[in-house]
Scaffold this motif. Structure first.
Motif, PDB file in Angstrom:
ATOM      1  N   PRO A 228      34.922 143.856  -3.727  1.00 55.84           N
ATOM      2  CA  PRO A 228      35.264 142.428  -3.609  1.00 55.84           C
ATOM      3  C   PRO A 228      35.775 141.863  -4.929  1.00 55.84           C
ATOM      4  N   GLY A 229      36.650 140.878  -4.834  1.00 56.52           N
ATOM      5  CA  GLY A 229      37.165 140.221  -6.022  1.00 56.52           C
ATOM      6  C   GLY A 229      36.084 139.433  -6.739  1.00 56.52           C
ATOM      7  N   PRO A 230      36.265 139.159  -8.032  1.00 59.49           N
ATOM      8  CA  PRO A 230      35.230 138.474  -8.819  1.00 59.49           C
ATOM      9  C   PRO A 230      34.894 137.077  -8.294  1.00 59.49           C
ATOM     10  N   ARG A 231      35.877 136.355  -7.757  1.00 62.75           N
ATOM     11  CA  ARG A 231      35.606 135.001  -7.247  1.00 62.75           C
ATOM     12  C   ARG A 231      34.637 135.050  -6.072  1.00 62.75           C
ATOM     13  N   VAL A 232      34.883 135.967  -5.152  1.00 65.55           N
ATOM     14  CA  VAL A 232      34.016 136.092  -3.971  1.00 65.55           C
ATOM     15  C   VAL A 232      32.662 136.680  -4.357  1.00 65.55           C
ATOM     16  N   LEU A 233      32.665 137.681  -5.233  1.00 61.16           N
ATOM     17  CA  LEU A 233      31.429 138.349  -5.621  1.00 61.16           C
ATOM     18  C   LEU A 233      30.492 137.424  -6.387  1.00 61.16           C
ATOM     19  N   TRP A 234      30.982 136.850  -7.470  1.00 63.74           N
ATOM     20  CA  TRP A 234      30.120 135.985  -8.285  1.00 63.74           C
ATOM     21  C   TRP A 234      29.864 134.646  -7.608  1.00 63.74           C
ATOM     22  N   GLY A 235      30.797 134.215  -6.784  1.00 64.47           N
ATOM     23  CA  GLY A 235      30.573 132.997  -6.008  1.00 64.47           C
ATOM     24  C   GLY A 235      29.413 133.167  -5.049  1.00 64.47           C
ATOM     25  N   GLY A 236      29.317 134.356  -4.431  1.00 62.20           N
ATOM     26  CA  GLY A 236      28.213 134.633  -3.513  1.00 62.20           C
ATOM     27  C   GLY A 236      26.862 134.606  -4.208  1.00 62.20           C
ATOM     28  N   TRP A 237      26.800 135.222  -5.388  1.00 61.91           N
ATOM     29  CA  TRP A 237      25.539 135.218  -6.152  1.00 61.91           C
ATOM     30  C   TRP A 237      25.175 133.803  -6.603  1.00 61.91           C
ATOM     31  N   LEU A 238      26.167 133.065  -7.079  1.00 61.63           N
ATOM     32  CA  LEU A 238      25.906 131.705  -7.563  1.00 61.63           C
ATOM     33  C   LEU A 238      25.391 130.810  -6.432  1.00 61.63           C
ATOM     34  N   ILE A 239      26.053 130.867  -5.278  1.00 66.14           N
ATOM     35  CA  ILE A 239      25.636 130.053  -4.138  1.00 66.14           C
ATOM     36  C   ILE A 239      24.216 130.421  -3.697  1.00 66.14           C
ATOM     37  N   ALA A 240      23.922 131.716  -3.664  1.00 63.61           N
ATOM     38  CA  ALA A 240      22.591 132.168  -3.245  1.00 63.61           C
ATOM     39  C   ALA A 240      21.504 131.639  -4.178  1.00 63.61           C
ATOM     40  N   LEU A 241      21.725 131.763  -5.472  1.00 65.05           N
ATOM     41  CA  LEU A 241      20.707 131.339  -6.445  1.00 65.05           C
ATOM     42  C   LEU A 241      20.547 129.827  -6.483  1.00 65.05           C
ATOM     43  N   VAL A 242      21.668 129.105  -6.369  1.00 65.83           N
ATOM     44  CA  VAL A 242      21.599 127.640  -6.357  1.00 65.83           C
ATOM     45  C   VAL A 242      20.875 127.160  -5.100  1.00 65.83           C
ATOM     46  N   MET A 243      21.191 127.756  -3.949  1.00 62.43           N
ATOM     47  CA  MET A 243      20.523 127.371  -2.699  1.00 62.43           C
ATOM     48  C   MET A 243      19.041 127.678  -2.764  1.00 62.43           C
ATOM     49  N   PHE A 244      18.688 128.799  -3.342  1.00 58.52           N
ATOM     50  CA  PHE A 244      17.278 129.173  -3.465  1.00 58.52           C
ATOM     51  C   PHE A 244      16.538 128.175  -4.357  1.00 58.52           C
ATOM     52  N   ALA A 245      17.145 127.821  -5.481  1.00 60.22           N
ATOM     53  CA  ALA A 245      16.517 126.878  -6.408  1.00 60.22           C
ATOM     54  C   ALA A 245      16.334 125.502  -5.763  1.00 60.22           C
ATOM     55  N   ILE A 246      17.369 125.028  -5.053  1.00 60.81           N
ATOM     56  CA  ILE A 246      17.288 123.723  -4.393  1.00 60.81           C
ATOM     57  C   ILE A 246      16.228 123.738  -3.293  1.00 60.81           C
ATOM     58  N   GLY A 247      16.253 124.777  -2.468  1.00 61.01           N
ATOM     59  CA  GLY A 247      15.302 124.870  -1.366  1.00 61.01           C
ATOM     60  C   GLY A 247      13.866 124.951  -1.844  1.00 61.01           C
ATOM     61  N   LEU A 248      13.619 125.783  -2.861  1.00 61.01           N
ATOM     62  CA  LEU A 248      12.260 125.930  -3.375  1.00 61.01           C
ATOM     63  C   LEU A 248      11.789 124.650  -4.052  1.00 61.01           C
ATOM     64  N   TRP A 249      12.686 123.994  -4.773  1.00 59.97           N
ATOM     65  CA  TRP A 249      12.331 122.720  -5.412  1.00 59.97           C
ATOM     66  C   TRP A 249      11.952 121.673  -4.377  1.00 59.97           C
ATOM     67  N   ALA A 250      12.755 121.550  -3.319  1.00 61.28           N
ATOM     68  CA  ALA A 250      12.470 120.567  -2.269  1.00 61.28           C
ATOM     69  C   ALA A 250      11.156 120.884  -1.565  1.00 61.28           C
ATOM     70  N   PHE A 251      10.922 122.158  -1.319  1.00 58.96           N
ATOM     71  CA  PHE A 251       9.703 122.588  -0.624  1.00 58.96           C
ATOM     72  C   PHE A 251       8.470 122.308  -1.468  1.00 58.96           C
ATOM     73  N   LYS A 252       8.509 122.714  -2.740  1.00 64.28           N
ATOM     74  CA  LYS A 252       7.349 122.532  -3.623  1.00 64.28           C
ATOM     75  C   LYS A 252       7.084 121.054  -3.892  1.00 64.28           C
ATOM     76  N   ARG A 253       8.132 120.252  -3.919  1.00 63.60           N
ATOM     77  CA  ARG A 253       7.995 118.829  -4.221  1.00 63.60           C
ATOM     78  C   ARG A 253       7.169 118.101  -3.160  1.00 63.60           C
TER      79      ARG A 253
END
Length: 262
Positions: A228-253
């Motif tokens: 996969p190209g770098p935009r799709v590859l690193w975009g996938g990792w970035l979206i996953a980590l950001v979504m995880f951080a947001i979801g866990l923050w909202a849940f713990k809050r």
């Protein structure tokens, strides 16, 4: 102590509980089923056959080996849809247990997504069958698929946390999410190549549809046999980590308030 270190230690402390919860979900799903775990292979296979028949007339002329093309998109969407819907009810459905004893509430959400991931991994057997039946070439890049599995698993955990928290306070979210996932499926290039869409809609999907990144990566590895190209590859990792951080923050809050609403 560092809060993240504390969370990791707590999660490790309750790892056996999570294993039991995942095992329970899988056993309950196939209880009294004659074919048992084979349904993890047969069910996506049957759905793929039906959808190939339905959509092949519209899209197969522009897509070589349409069954494999369809399957590589549909299996990722099904995992995302099923795991997040089950995660959404994970806290509410375990209300009786949470009222009796203290347990980390996020364990239930993790276990739902993880049990669905087991089914997802087993569905690769169906993908192999389709590839063999259609004479598709198995590229060496196929074996890099765990990278995509990890990304979409992290993304689904994060989205699952957010949905589970919302569902405690706003039960209508389950009906809203059902409508969202239906629209989400058609706005993801599962049945059609994204190049067939108008350029402005392509930009919209690439910019706002996180699932596009995982489907694009998976197809590159399995269907096209390329990295996969770098935009799709690193975009996938970035979206996953950001979504995880947001979801866990909202849940713990809000997790300390769950007991008042379940």
């Amino acid at each position: 102590m560092n809060p993240w270190k504390y969370r990791i230690m707590t999660f490790w402390k309750y790892k056996d509980l999570m294993i039991q919860l995942v095992s329970r979900d899988i056993k309950l799903k196939y209880r009294r089923s004659f074919l048992g775990y084979l349904w993890s292979v047969l069910n996506p296979l049957f759905v793929m056959i039906i959808m190939t028949i339905v959509f092949s007339k519209m899209f197969s002329r522009n897509i070589e080996n349409f069954p494999v093309y369809l399957f590589t998109g549909k299996m990722l969407f099904d995992f995302m849809s099923t795991s997040t819907r089950q995660a959404m009810s994970s806290v509410v459905s375990n209300a009786s247990l949470l009222k009796k004893t203290y347990l980390p509430k996020y364990i239930f959400t993790f276990s739902k997504v993880t049990s669905c991931m087991v089914d997802f991994v087993l569905s690769f057997g169906a993908l192999f069958i389709v590839m063999i039946a259609t004479g598709a070439k198995v590229y060496w890049t196929f074996w890099l698929f765990p990278s995509v599995v990890v990304q979409i698993y992290i993304f689904c955990c994060g989205l699952g946390f957010l949905l589970a928290e919302l569902n405690v306070f706003f039960r209508d979210i389950q009906y809203i999410y059902q409508a969202i996932t239906t629209a989400w499926m058609y706005l993801t290039p599962i049945f059609y190549p994204i190049e067939s869409l108008p350029s402005d809609l392509q930009l919209l999907i690439k910019g706002l549809n996180p699932l596009y990144y995982y489907v694009a990566q998976f197809r590159d590895l399995v269907y096209y046999g390329r990295i996969p190209g770098p935009r799709v590859l690193w975009g996938g990792w970035l979206i996953a980590l950001v979504m995880f951080a947001i979801g866990l923050w909202a849940f713990k809050r809000k997790q300390d308030e769950f007991i008042l609403f379940i």
